[in-house]
Scaffold this motif. Structure first.
Motif, PDB file in Angstrom:
ATOM      1  N   ASP A 133       0.832  -1.212   0.000  1.00  0.00           N
ATOM      2  CA  ASP A 133       0.000   0.000   0.000  1.00  0.00           C
ATOM      3  C   ASP A 133       0.864   1.258   0.000  1.00  0.00           C
ATOM      4  N   ILE A 136       2.343   1.681  -3.530  1.00  0.00           N
ATOM      5  CA  ILE A 136       1.311   2.117  -4.480  1.00  0.00           C
ATOM      6  C   ILE A 136       0.954   3.580  -4.240  1.00  0.00           C
ATOM      7  N   THR A 137       0.832   3.968  -2.969  1.00  0.00           N
ATOM      8  CA  THR A 137       0.530   5.362  -2.642  1.00  0.00           C
ATOM      9  C   THR A 137       1.661   6.277  -3.083  1.00  0.00           C
ATOM     10  N   VAL A 139       3.768   5.812  -5.562  1.00  0.00           N
ATOM     11  CA  VAL A 139       3.794   5.910  -7.028  1.00  0.00           C
ATOM     12  C   VAL A 139       2.608   6.710  -7.557  1.00  0.00           C
ATOM     13  N   THR A 140       1.415   6.461  -7.008  1.00  0.00           N
ATOM     14  CA  THR A 140       0.215   7.095  -7.572  1.00  0.00           C
ATOM     15  C   THR A 140      -0.070   8.484  -7.010  1.00  0.00           C
ATOM     16  N   GLU A 141       0.227   8.697  -5.718  1.00  0.00           N
ATOM     17  CA  GLU A 141      -0.161   9.966  -5.096  1.00  0.00           C
ATOM     18  C   GLU A 141       1.013  10.834  -4.655  1.00  0.00           C
TER      19      GLU A 141
END
Length: 198
Positions: A133, A136-137, A139-141
């Protein structure tokens, strides 16, 4: 052995040889820290940071040098009968001991991941999900959103109070490298059983 396995073995050997040689230079950092500690105790006020820094550098020295040690066969072995065995018997014994070591390192890796997650403020039961998590956070946010997911960062209980996550991260990385090197050694042993040369 298939070409992909040989390529894996050679790539892991090269990577761990490079990291192992880098880790050997950490001994000079350790000597410098210990020398400064002695000088500061004698002539100045003792430095708070020297004890933990020496311990952290020592952990990094040993854990990052571990895969190189496995690769070079520098690990301790009781050689009562081993030297007189045939190459195939040695390969069987080596494959068995590498499998045993991989089980131990897998448990150690899970513990190191859990401890690192704890030092980043995560107290749940699934450390791999936490890091997934977090990645992913990130990379995306972005970095701000990822750092908002972190909890209270664990610190040492000493007067200097350094953060614990950097050394625990090095521990995870070193154990992971040892697992990769053990897999390469297992492939090498199985190749020796088939008569392949790495």
């Amino acid at each position: 052995m298939p070409r992909a396995i040989k390529s894996y073995v050679h790539a892991i050997d090269a990577m761990n040889r490079l990291i192992g040689r880098f880790a050997m230079y950490l001994i000079f950092v350790l000597v410098g820290v210990l020398l400064w500690s002695s000088i500061s105790k004698t002539f100045f006020n003792p430095s708070l940071w020297t004890l933990e820094t020496a311990q952290f550098v020592m952990v990094a020295y040993y854990i990052l040098g571990g895969p190189y040690s496995i690769q070079m066969g520098s690990n301790v072995r009781m050689d009562l009968f081993y030297g007189s065995w045939s190459l195939k018997t040695k390969a069987w014994v080596d494959a068995f001991t590498v499998l045993f070591l991989m089980v131990y390192l897998s448990v150690l890796f899970y513990g190191a991941i859990s401890s690192t997650a704890y030092s980043l403020g995560y107290f749940g039961l699934e450390p791999f999900q936490f890091f997934g998590d977090l990645l992913i956070t990130l990379v995306t946010e972005g970095l701000d959103a990822a750092s908002a997911k972190l909890g209270y960062l664990e610190r040492s209980s000493t007067a200097w109070r350094p953060f614990m996550w950097p050394i625990k991260t090095i521990l995870c990385f070193g154990v992971f490298l040892m697992l990769l090197q053990c897999l390469a050694e297992l492939f090498r042993d199985l190749g020796r059983l088939r008569g392949d040369d790495f």
